[in-house]
Design a protein around this motif. Structure first.
Motif, PDB file in Angstrom:
ATOM      1  N   ASN A 193      -3.902  16.274  -1.007  1.00 56.02           N
ATOM      2  CA  ASN A 193      -4.647  17.112  -1.955  1.00 56.02           C
ATOM      3  C   ASN A 193      -3.973  18.458  -2.199  1.00 56.02           C
ATOM      4  O   ASN A 193      -4.563  19.353  -2.796  1.00 56.02           O
ATOM      5  N   GLY A 194      -2.740  18.626  -1.721  1.00 58.77           N
ATOM      6  CA  GLY A 194      -1.985  19.835  -2.014  1.00 58.77           C
ATOM      7  C   GLY A 194      -2.430  21.065  -1.248  1.00 58.77           C
ATOM      8  O   GLY A 194      -2.146  22.184  -1.683  1.00 58.77           O
ATOM      9  N   HIS A 233       0.845  -1.195   0.000  1.00 57.65           N
ATOM     10  CA  HIS A 233       0.000   0.000   0.000  1.00 57.65           C
ATOM     11  C   HIS A 233       0.884   1.249   0.000  1.00 57.65           C
ATOM     12  O   HIS A 233       1.587   1.526   0.975  1.00 57.65           O
ATOM     13  N   ILE A 234       0.864   1.998  -1.065  1.00 57.24           N
ATOM     14  CA  ILE A 234       1.668   3.217  -1.195  1.00 57.24           C
ATOM     15  C   ILE A 234       0.753   4.430  -1.105  1.00 57.24           C
ATOM     16  O   ILE A 234      -0.256   4.514  -1.806  1.00 57.24           O
ATOM     17  N   GLN A 235       1.105   5.362  -0.238  1.00 62.39           N
ATOM     18  CA  GLN A 235       0.290   6.558  -0.038  1.00 62.39           C
ATOM     19  C   GLN A 235       1.137   7.811  -0.257  1.00 62.39           C
ATOM     20  O   GLN A 235       2.066   8.067   0.499  1.00 62.39           O
ATOM     21  N   PRO A 236       0.848   8.606  -1.308  1.00 61.41           N
ATOM     22  CA  PRO A 236       1.533   9.893  -1.455  1.00 61.41           C
ATOM     23  C   PRO A 236       1.097  10.839  -0.337  1.00 61.41           C
ATOM     24  O   PRO A 236      -0.070  10.864   0.039  1.00 61.41           O
ATOM     25  N   VAL A 237       2.024  11.606   0.183  1.00 61.93           N
ATOM     26  CA  VAL A 237       1.736  12.507   1.297  1.00 61.93           C
ATOM     27  C   VAL A 237       2.309  13.890   1.005  1.00 61.93           C
ATOM     28  O   VAL A 237       3.436  14.015   0.518  1.00 61.93           O
ATOM     29  N   ASP A 238       1.519  14.920   1.303  1.00 58.50           N
ATOM     30  CA  ASP A 238       1.996  16.298   1.181  1.00 58.50           C
ATOM     31  C   ASP A 238       2.979  16.610   2.306  1.00 58.50           C
ATOM     32  O   ASP A 238       2.831  16.127   3.426  1.00 58.50           O
TER      33      ASP A 238
END
Length: 421
Positions: free
Chosen positions: A313-314, A187-192
Motif C-alpha cells: 500500500n506504499g 500467484h503474483i504479489q506486488p511488494v513495497d
C-alpha cells in the motif's frame, strides 16, 4: 574421492597447505548423534540428497528441513550381518546446531586466491554437559564444484532462514512446498521495498529495520556465531535487556497520504495543504525504533511485528518505544507473542509514513566503550548498529529510509487474501 585421515581432514600434499579448521574443532564424535535420539524424519521434506565422503566412508547424505543425515554406502550382503549393520547405523545432525559453513580447500604455493576444492565444512555447536557447549566440525568431501556449490548455497539459506520474515508475510510460513504451489498457480504479489541511504549515499534495499534495542541485540548475536542460531539469539536478547539503554536521537518523518483519500478530497474540493503534507519531527530518548514496510510475521510474532501495515500500500509502519523501565519494556516485547495489542502502552507511538530520517546524537546517549564488550555491541564512537531484515548494518550518521510502492513482484499472496472471510 580423496582418502583422508580419520576425522575428515584430508592430508596435505608436499608443498601444499590445507585450510584448517580451528584447533578446538576436531572430528565430530559420532556417539553424540546416536540414532536413538534422532528427530522425527518420516514427514520431513527432503531438500537435497547426494554422495559425500565422511570420515573416510562414502555416504548417502540427505538434507531435510530439520536435520542432516548420512549412512555409509555398502554393497548388499545376501547373508546379512547384524553386527555390521549396527556399526553403520544412520547418523545425523540437527540443523539448529549448525552455526556456520564454508568451502574446504587445499592451497598450494602457486595458488594465490582459490585453492583446490575438497568439499564443505560444517561448524557445529554440541552440548558437552548441561551448561557447557563445545564446537566441532564435520567435513563433507566431494571434489565436484557444481555439487558442492548447490549444497553450500542451501546451507547458507538455511542458516539465514530464521530471519526470513518476507516468506512468512507472503506465504504464512517459510516452506518450500508452499512457495512452489504459489509459483505453479501463478500467484503474483506486488511488494513495497525500502531504500536505506546516508548523507546521499545508497546503503541497501530492505523491507524492515530496527534501531536501538533491535540493532544492539543483533550486533551481540553476530559476535557469538559459534552458538546455534536459537541459542545466540536468546543470549543476545537477554544481554541486551540487561544492558538496556535509550538512544538520544531526532526522528523526522513524512506522514503517509492514502491515494484513495486524496482522490476523495479532490472530488469534494477540500484538498488543502496541511500538516500531513509536511515533515514532522520528534526527538528524545528511545529504546527502540522499528520501520516496517511489510507485516513481518515470524515465529516470535505470529500477528507480525507491524500487524497494521500491508505488503503493497506504499506505506511503512514507524513504531517508536520511548524510554521507560525495563519491566515495562519487557511487557511490551511479550505482547508480540500474544493476541493482545503490543502498542497499548503509554511509551509506544505508531505512525504510518512514507519516509523516515533517524539522526542519532553521538556522545549524548551515555555510551562508554570501555564498559562494553566490543564495537559491535553498542554504538561505540559514532557508529550505530541497525537490524535490517536480520542483517547487521552499522552507520555512523543519519539514515534515510524511503518506501518504493510495489517495486518488485514475488510469487505469493498476502495473508488477508489467503484467509477466507
Amino acid at each position: 574421492m580423496p582418502r583422508g585421515r580419520r576425522g575428515g581432514r584430508v592430508s596435505a600434499l608436499e608443498g601444499c597447505r590445507e585450510e584448517e579448521a580451528p584447533p578446538a574443532a576436531d572430528a565430530v564424535p559420532s556417539v553424540l548423534w546416536a540414532s536413538g535420539q534422532q528427530p522425527e524424519s518420516a514427514a520431513e521434506l527432503i531438500l537435497l540428497r547426494g554422495i559425500f565422503e565422511i570420515r573416510r566412508d562414502s555416504c548417502d547424505v540427505v538434507l531435510s528441513e530439520r536435520a542432516l543425515r548420512w549412512q555409509p554406502i555398502q554393497p548388499e550382503r545376501p547373508t546379512g550381518d547384524s553386527k555390521y549393520n549396527f556399526l553403520h547405523k544412520e547418523e545425523f545432525i540437527e540443523l539448529k546446531d549448525i552455526f556456520s559453513v564454508k568451502l574446504k580447500r587445499r592451497y598450494s604455493v602457486k595458488q594465490q586466491r582459490s585453492g583446490t576444492l575438497l568439499g564443505i565444512t560444517l561448524f557445529i555447536c554440541l552440548k558437552k554437559e548441561q551448561n557447557k557447549l563445545k564446537d566441532s566440525t564435520l567435513d563433507l568431501i566431494n571434489l565436484s564444484e557444481d555439487h558442492c556449490d548447490v549444497w553450500f548455497r542451501q546451507f547458507k539459506k538455511i542458516l539465514a532462514g530464521s530471519t526470513n520474515v518476507l516468506a512468512h508475510s507472503l506465504h504464512g510460513i517459510s516452506h518450500v512446498v508452499t512457495a512452489t504451489l504459489h509459483i505453479i498457480m501463478g500467484h503474483i504479489q506486488p511488494v513495497d521495498v525500502c531504500t536505506f541511504s546516508t548523507t546521499g549515499k545508497f546503503l541497501r534495499f530492505g523491507f524492515s529495520a530496527m534501531f536501538g534495542f533491535g540493532g544492539r541485540a543483533l550486533a551481540l548475536a553476530e559476535k557469538h556465531r559459534w552458538m546455534s542460531p536459537n541459542q545466540r539469539m536468546d543470549f543476545a536478547v537477554i544481554k541486551a535487556l540487561a544492558k538496556l539503554k535509550p538512544e538520544e536521537c531526532e526522528i523526522s518523518f513524512l506522514p503517509f497520504n492514502d491515494p484513495q483519500d486524496l482522490e476523495e478530497r479532490r472530488a469534494q474540493g477540500s484538498l488543502k495543504s496541511d500538516c500531513n503534507d509536511q515533515w514532522q519531527m520528534i526527538q528524545g530518548q528511545f529504546l527502540n525504533v522499528s520501520i516496517m514496510a511489510i507485516p513481518c510475521l515470524c515465529s516470535v510474532a505470529p500477528r507480525g511485528l507491524a500487524p497494521n501495515t500491508r505488503l503493497n500500500n506504499g506505506s511503512m509502519a514507524l513504531i517508536i518505544s520511548r524510554n521507560t523501565s525495563r519491566p515495562e519494556f519487557i511487557k511490551h516485547l511479550k505482547r508480540y507473542a500474544s493476541v493482545k495489542n503490543q502498542f497499548n502502552f503509554p511509551f509506544v507511538e505508531t505512525y504510518t509514513v512514507e519516509e523516515v530520517k533517524v539522526h542519532p546524537r553521538s556522545n549524548s546517549s551515555g555510551h562508554n566503550p570501555e564498559e562494553e564488550d566490543g564495537p559491535h555491541e553498542t554504538a561505540t564512537g559514532s557508529s550505530f548498529p541497525w537490524n535490517v531484515d536480520g542483517d547487521l548494518m552499522e552507520v555512523a550518521s543519519e539514515v534515510h529510509v524511503r518506501v518504493h510502492p510495489r517495486l518488485i513482484n514475488l510469487y505469493g499472496k498476502s495473508m488477508e487474501e489467503m484467509i477466507p472471510k
